[in-house]
Design an enzyme around this catalytic site. Sequence first.
Site, mmCIF file in Angstrom:
data_model
loop_
_atom_site.group_PDB
_atom_site.id
_atom_site.type_symbol
_atom_site.label_atom_id
_atom_site.label_comp_id
_atom_site.label_asym_id
_atom_site.label_seq_id
_atom_site.Cartn_x
_atom_site.Cartn_y
_atom_site.Cartn_z
ATOM 1 N N ASN A 45 2.747 15.859 -5.701
ATOM 2 C CA ASN A 45 2.950 14.740 -6.621
ATOM 3 C C ASN A 45 1.748 13.790 -6.612
ATOM 4 O OD1 ASN A 45 5.508 15.633 -7.320
ATOM 5 N ND2 ASN A 45 6.559 14.256 -5.908
ATOM 6 N N THR A 222 4.272 -0.596 1.083
ATOM 7 C CA THR A 222 4.856 -0.620 -0.257
ATOM 8 C C THR A 222 6.266 -1.195 -0.166
ATOM 9 O OG1 THR A 222 5.572 1.687 -0.049
ATOM 10 C CG2 THR A 222 3.440 1.279 -1.094
ATOM 11 N N ASP A 255 4.714 8.381 -4.310
ATOM 12 C CA ASP A 255 3.654 9.352 -4.557
ATOM 13 C C ASP A 255 2.742 8.883 -5.691
ATOM 14 O OD1 ASP A 255 4.851 10.922 -2.620
ATOM 15 O OD2 ASP A 255 6.060 12.009 -4.082
#
Length: 308
Positions: A45, A222, A255
Amino acid sequence: MPGRPIVILGVFVADTAYRAARQPRMGETILGTSFALGPGGKGSNQAVAAGRLGADVTFLTRLGVDPFADMARQTWSQAGVKSAVIDTPESYTGAAYIFIEETSGNNAIIVSPGAAMLISPADIEANAGLIRAAGVFVTQLEQPIEAALWALEIARGAGVTTILNPAPAAKLPDRIYTLCDYVTPNETEAEELTGIKVSSIDDARRAADSLLEKGVGAVIVTLGEKGALLHTADRSEHVAAVAAGPVIETTGAGDAFNGGLAAALSRGIEPVQAVRFACAVAGISVTRPGTAPSMPTLQEVEALLARG
């Protein structure tokens, strides 16, 4: 402009995605609302995300010799991704079960990497020249850690910018941290690596400090709808999420972020702006179903950023 070459080590799996109101309990069968078969695997990905952004990217992995391997090659060809594949007829190309909650778009995943679990340090050594010629090297933890560690050693020795996406969460050998220019955990992975629960940006900073103490150059945590935190020894910048529309599916968002980050860094974009670029890539990806098919083009990302 494609920038410096990117090499990504990782796994391809065929995603089997099921939507339903909830997951079944043990021994229970329920009816779903939809099913989709498509390309997945964190490394694949990420390579597709970078390729769709116009990057010069090569994906290094093992595949079985079967229809899912054909799917992998077609996916990469369509995204402009070059491949360095070790064919492995004694095993199978990986597959993943993905449950998607109908109301929220949140997911739960089981991955069976198949042939990619046979990736070895010897495989990495055979492709050492490819890694040394890269500008950016990226890996994750779906293939054996020993292979990822040796690839990071080779990349670091050649002065290549290294990114470790520590997913899925796992206990890591201490020496891996010193080989990483960037480590990119989400909140759950940051807690797994540091023991610090990440429920706020300040928590993310404390977890990032712990990773810096282990020898990481920079930490990017993140934070989903809160964006991302870039944390180094001399700066700590919270970058807000970049909204592109209603969220349909979060599968593959991390991803998309990592592929976007690698593409931005390969083009020489400075780190804070590279994180903002990556947030925009992820922001677009969650507005679309699927994983690889959700990855945006460079033109789409630049248009979103231009709108502010």
